[in-house]
Design a protein around this motif. Structure first.
Motif, mmCIF file in Angstrom:
data_model
loop_
_atom_site.group_PDB
_atom_site.id
_atom_site.type_symbol
_atom_site.label_atom_id
_atom_site.label_comp_id
_atom_site.label_asym_id
_atom_site.label_seq_id
_atom_site.Cartn_x
_atom_site.Cartn_y
_atom_site.Cartn_z
ATOM 1 N N ALA A 168 4.409 2.228 4.285
ATOM 2 C CA ALA A 168 5.800 2.268 4.768
ATOM 3 C C ALA A 168 5.890 3.193 5.970
ATOM 4 O O ALA A 168 5.301 4.276 5.982
ATOM 5 N N ARG A 169 6.601 2.717 6.994
ATOM 6 C CA ARG A 169 6.879 3.524 8.187
ATOM 7 C C ARG A 169 8.381 3.477 8.443
ATOM 8 O O ARG A 169 9.004 2.449 8.205
ATOM 9 N N THR A 220 11.163 -0.580 -3.785
ATOM 10 C CA THR A 220 12.467 0.095 -3.745
ATOM 11 C C THR A 220 12.403 1.233 -2.735
ATOM 12 O O THR A 220 11.468 2.050 -2.767
ATOM 13 N N ASN A 221 13.383 1.248 -1.857
ATOM 14 C CA ASN A 221 13.418 2.275 -0.814
ATOM 15 C C ASN A 221 14.497 3.305 -1.121
ATOM 16 O O ASN A 221 15.692 3.001 -1.068
ATOM 17 N N TRP A 229 7.063 -0.523 -6.737
ATOM 18 C CA TRP A 229 6.710 0.592 -5.849
ATOM 19 C C TRP A 229 8.012 1.220 -5.366
ATOM 20 O O TRP A 229 8.788 0.547 -4.681
ATOM 21 N N VAL A 230 8.222 2.456 -5.758
ATOM 22 C CA VAL A 230 9.422 3.164 -5.323
ATOM 23 C C VAL A 230 9.030 4.157 -4.235
ATOM 24 O O VAL A 230 8.148 4.996 -4.446
ATOM 25 N N ILE A 231 9.670 4.037 -3.107
ATOM 26 C CA ILE A 231 9.356 4.914 -1.971
ATOM 27 C C ILE A 231 10.413 6.009 -1.909
ATOM 28 O O ILE A 231 11.601 5.721 -1.726
ATOM 29 N N ALA A 232 9.956 7.251 -2.094
ATOM 30 C CA ALA A 232 10.885 8.383 -2.023
ATOM 31 C C ALA A 232 10.406 9.346 -0.948
ATOM 32 O O ALA A 232 9.247 9.354 -0.569
ATOM 33 N N THR A 240 2.338 5.374 1.099
ATOM 34 C CA THR A 240 1.357 4.308 0.920
ATOM 35 C C THR A 240 0.990 4.200 -0.557
ATOM 36 O O THR A 240 1.093 5.184 -1.298
ATOM 37 N N VAL A 241 0.591 3.021 -0.961
ATOM 38 C CA VAL A 241 0.207 2.806 -2.349
ATOM 39 C C VAL A 241 -0.798 1.652 -2.412
ATOM 40 O O VAL A 241 -0.782 0.773 -1.539
#
Lengths: 185, 199
Positions: free
Chosen positions: A157-158, A118-119, A181-184, A168-169
């Motif tokens: 993520a870039r 999730t972005n 994976w939630v990217i915040a 990163t995870v």
């Protein structure tokens, strides 16, 4: 007349040699053409780790990741095939097989899990998994990766068009399930 | 007297032999001239240059064309039918050949068909995408199903990257777009795809 006899004997010898070769080399028999009154059931393990393969609850095969095996003596009828991780016993697949005819059957044990990304970063992100680019994800969207094999995954993520890693995870997929994976920012 | 007649006869014989040799040479031994007309599109450089060229029959003509702008891809057409990449050769079997070279422009509307390796996954119905952009090497595209993405065409390598459809990435070559299948990944699945130009 003598020449003709020689030619004839050479032709006969050639035919005999060809017949002998055809009969003796096992590779000549096509593996995709089993005897018409048999069942060949081929199992391929692509789930990322070694598994035990069970046929109607009875263990029949042990396959490493990437390995292939043939079930012994499958019969016509309805059967349950399942696979358990050798190390943990976790079941990665269970399926019903309805075999109605003789012939060749294939079953692939695939990666059993999903990763959901999730972005919420605020920009389009480019995602890599274990160093390989897998695609882009727009802001406020969730994308799913299916058939994830058991194993460890490093996701990065870039911001699209930028080389800098913004998130990163490491996800350890050790069973069957959904790994978020939630990217915040 | 006899000697004189004999001399004239010898001269005649020599002339006849000479004429016969000329006839033979013009008919069999000397290749005819064939014309190759070359037409170069905007942004294309290379040889043979734009214009009319004359070659002998069966001559091999090597062509080599490059784009002026980095990242663009060239296509070459012989008599508007036989298609080739920017470098190659032709043999002059006939007269009046027309060779044209131009930069490939993939912008426009395409019908895309996906096929998954995993036969158990149902492919979507063929769908149209509209590729646009400020130049011939990058831009954006829209999918009639409501999805969007970006595209890049760097030196014959074409990528169509969705940002709102489950990590879908379609790869092919600029030259092969519309002719050869490409590959795709998305959702953790993979397969091949083809495109057909609509407009």
């Amino acid at each position: 007349m003598t020449v003709s006899k020689k030619s004839m004997s050479r032709i006969l010898a050639g035919i005999a040699a060809f017949s002998l070769i055809s009969v003796c080399i096992p590779g000549c028999k096509s593996p995709s053409s089993p005897e018409p009154d048999t069942i060949t059931f081929i199992v391929t393990n692509d789930c990322g780790t070694a598994v035990h393969v069970l046929w109607n609850g009875v263990q029949q095969l042990s396959l490493d990741h990437g390995a292939q095996g043939v079930l012994p003596n499958p019969t016509i009828g309805t059967h349950i095939i399942s696979a358990n991780v050798q190390e943990s016993g976790v079941q990665v697949v269970s399926a019903t097989m309805d075999i109605q005819n003789f012939g060749q059957y294939y079953f692939k044990i695939e990666g059993p899990s999903t990763i959901r990304v999730t972005n919420t970063y605020g920009a389009i992100l480019s995602i890599t998994m274990n160093g390989t680019y897998i695609g882009d994800i727009g802001d406020n969207l969730t994308h799913t990766l299916r058939k994830i094999r058991i194993g460890d995954y490093v996701l990065e993520a870039r911001v699209k068009g930028d080389e800098t890693v913004v998130a990163t995870v490491t996800i350890k997929v050790d069973g069957v399930g959904e790994y978020p994976w939630v990217i915040a920012r | 007297m006899d000697l004189g007649i004999s001399k004239i006869s010898n001269k005649c014989r020599m002339i006849w032999i000479g004429l016969a040799a000329l006839v033979w040479l013009s008919g069999c031994g000397v290749a005819p001239d064939f014309v190759l007309n070359v037409s170069l599109g905007e942004g294309v450089t290379g040889t043979p240059e734009d214009g009319r060229h004359v070659y002998k029959e069966f001559d091999t003509v090597t062509f080599d064309y490059k784009p002026q702008n980095v990242g663009e891809t060239i296509e070459v057409l012989l008599n508007n039918r036989i298609r080739s990449e920017g470098s190659g050769s032709i043999i002059m079997y006939g007269d009046g050949y027309n060779l044209s070279a131009r930069v490939i422009d993939i912008r426009g509307v395409w019908k895309v068909t996906l096929s998954y390796i995993d036969g158990s996954v149902a492919a979507p119905e063929p769908f149209r995408i509209t590729i646009s952009g400020p130049d011939k090497v990058s831009g954006v595209f829209t999918d009639e199903r409501g999805y969007n993405g970006t595209w890049t065409a760097a030196s014959n390598s074409l990528w169509l990257v969705y940002y709102d459809w489950e990590f879908y990435v379609l790869r092919t070559t600029v030259f092969g777009m519309g002719n050869q299948p490409g590959s795709f990944t998305g959702e953790g699945l993979s397969g091949s795809w083809t495109a057909e130009r609509v407009s």
